[in-house]
Structures are given as structure tokens and as C-alpha cells.
Design a protein around this motif. Structure first.
Motif, PDB file in Angstrom:
ATOM      1  N   UNK A 117       0.857  -1.181   0.000  1.00  0.00           N
ATOM      2  CA  UNK A 117       0.000   0.000   0.000  1.00  0.00           C
ATOM      3  C   UNK A 117       0.895   1.233   0.000  1.00  0.00           C
ATOM      4  N   UNK A 118       0.592   2.180  -0.876  1.00  0.00           N
ATOM      5  CA  UNK A 118       1.308   3.452  -0.941  1.00  0.00           C
ATOM      6  C   UNK A 118       0.278   4.564  -0.849  1.00  0.00           C
TER       7      UNK A 118
ATOM      8  N   UNK B 226      -1.752  -1.269  -3.992  1.00  0.00           N
ATOM      9  CA  UNK B 226      -1.260  -1.402  -5.366  1.00  0.00           C
ATOM     10  C   UNK B 226      -0.727  -2.810  -5.636  1.00  0.00           C
ATOM     11  N   UNK B 227      -1.136  -3.766  -4.837  1.00  0.00           N
ATOM     12  CA  UNK B 227      -0.669  -5.148  -4.984  1.00  0.00           C
ATOM     13  C   UNK B 227      -0.978  -5.724  -6.362  1.00  0.00           C
ATOM     14  N   UNK B 228      -2.117  -5.351  -6.956  1.00  0.00           N
ATOM     15  CA  UNK B 228      -2.485  -5.910  -8.257  1.00  0.00           C
ATOM     16  C   UNK B 228      -1.532  -5.469  -9.359  1.00  0.00           C
ATOM     17  N   UNK B 229      -0.758  -4.424  -9.137  1.00  0.00           N
ATOM     18  CA  UNK B 229       0.202  -3.929 -10.119  1.00  0.00           C
ATOM     19  C   UNK B 229       1.643  -4.293  -9.760  1.00  0.00           C
TER      20      UNK B 229
ATOM     21  N   UNK C 197       3.525   4.142   3.661  1.00  0.00           N
ATOM     22  CA  UNK C 197       3.511   2.860   2.968  1.00  0.00           C
ATOM     23  C   UNK C 197       3.281   1.753   3.988  1.00  0.00           C
ATOM     24  N   UNK C 198       2.823   0.617   3.488  1.00  0.00           N
ATOM     25  CA  UNK C 198       2.744  -0.615   4.265  1.00  0.00           C
ATOM     26  C   UNK C 198       3.073  -1.760   3.335  1.00  0.00           C
TER      27      UNK C 198
ATOM     28  N   UNK D 217       3.694  -6.656   9.503  1.00  0.00           N
ATOM     29  CA  UNK D 217       3.654  -5.543   8.546  1.00  0.00           C
ATOM     30  C   UNK D 217       4.785  -4.580   8.873  1.00  0.00           C
ATOM     31  N   UNK D 218       5.295  -3.945   7.836  1.00  0.00           N
ATOM     32  CA  UNK D 218       6.327  -2.933   7.962  1.00  0.00           C
ATOM     33  C   UNK D 218       5.728  -1.642   7.409  1.00  0.00           C
ATOM     34  N   UNK D 219       5.760  -0.602   8.218  1.00  0.00           N
ATOM     35  CA  UNK D 219       5.145   0.662   7.828  1.00  0.00           C
ATOM     36  C   UNK D 219       6.116   1.811   8.046  1.00  0.00           C
TER      37      UNK D 219
END
Length: 136
Positions: A12-13, A18-21, A83-84, A98-100
Motif C-alpha cells: 500500500x502506498x 497497489x498489490x495488483x500492479x 507505505x505498508x 507488517x512494515x510501515x
């Protein structure tokens, strides 16, 4: 010995998943090495950790459609955004931390490749501030 194959990484941004890309996401963090060697070290180098830094390296499959990748990333150029990233799209837990943090969108390469190539974007974004690991 535990092993893992990345099949469903989550990215995630700026609160946009945006995982699908995303074809590849790599989060690297490091600490500066500061040499504090003195004559009392008897010829051995002595080091301490200095400033921490990181980078989120990504490879995306480009998409110019409305509300898709390019329309998400282009307006972020020059901004620091959250971001995550995590190894799997499943819920966050001890086996899926998770890393954020925040990243600077310091560049965007909307068009790359040669004839016959898939349209990809490879970009690295430096972290800004702390990167946090959480399991809940």
C-alpha cells in the motif's frame, strides 16, 4: 526449517493498495557504520551504529487507466507518503508482520521498455523517518 514462497505480497502506498500492479517489492533498512577506533583497541576496528535509513524498491506492471497505477503515483511525485508492506495479503500477525513508515516519491518512470516488452516501472523510494515492524 521454515520456508516461504511469496505468492500474495501486500503493498500500500499513500493508502492505495497497489498489490495488483506489483511484481516485486523489497524493503531494505540499514545502519551507518561509524568508526570509533582508538589506540586502546590494540589494532582492532571498533564501530558503532549511526543513522538508520531504508528504501522501498518496487517493480510494477504499468496501468494508465483512470484510478489505476499511473494516476495514483503521478500526483505523489515530490511528496512524503505512508507505505505498508507485508509478505502476504492475509491479516497481520506474528507469522505475517507488517512494515510501515513513510517514503519520498522522489521519481517516477511512467514509460520504460523496448518493443515487445511488458510495460513495467522499476523505482526505489527512500524512507523518511522510522520504519516500524508490527504483528497486530
Amino acid at each position: 526449517m521454515p520456508t516461504m514462497v511469496l505468492l500474495a505480497e501486500y503493498l500500500s502506498i499513500n493508502a492505495n493498495v497497489v498489490s495488483e500492479h506489483t511484481r516485486k517489492a523489497e524493503l531494505t533498512v540499514e545502519v551507518e557504520e561509524k568508526d570509533v577506533t582508538t589506540y586502546t583497541s590494540l589494532g582492532w576496528k571498533v564501530v558503532l551504529g549511526g543513522l538508520k535509513s531504508g528504501e522501498l524498491g518496487c517493480e510494477f506492471l504499468q496501468d494508465f487507466a483512470a484510478t489505476k497505477l499511473d494516476s495514483i503515483m503521478w500526483p505523489l511525485l515530490g511528496q512524503v507518503v505512508p507505505f505498508e508492506v507485508r509478505a502476504d495479503q492475509a491479516a497481520v500477525g506474528t507469522s505475517n508482520p507488517k512494515y510501515t513508515g513513510n517514503i519520498l516519491i522522489n521519481g517516477w518512470s511512467p514509460l520504460t521498455g523496448s518493443i515487445g516488452d511488458e510495460a513495467t516501472v522499476s523505482q526505489g523510494f527512500p524512507t523518511s523517518g522510522a520504519v516500524v515492524r508490527a504483528t497486530a
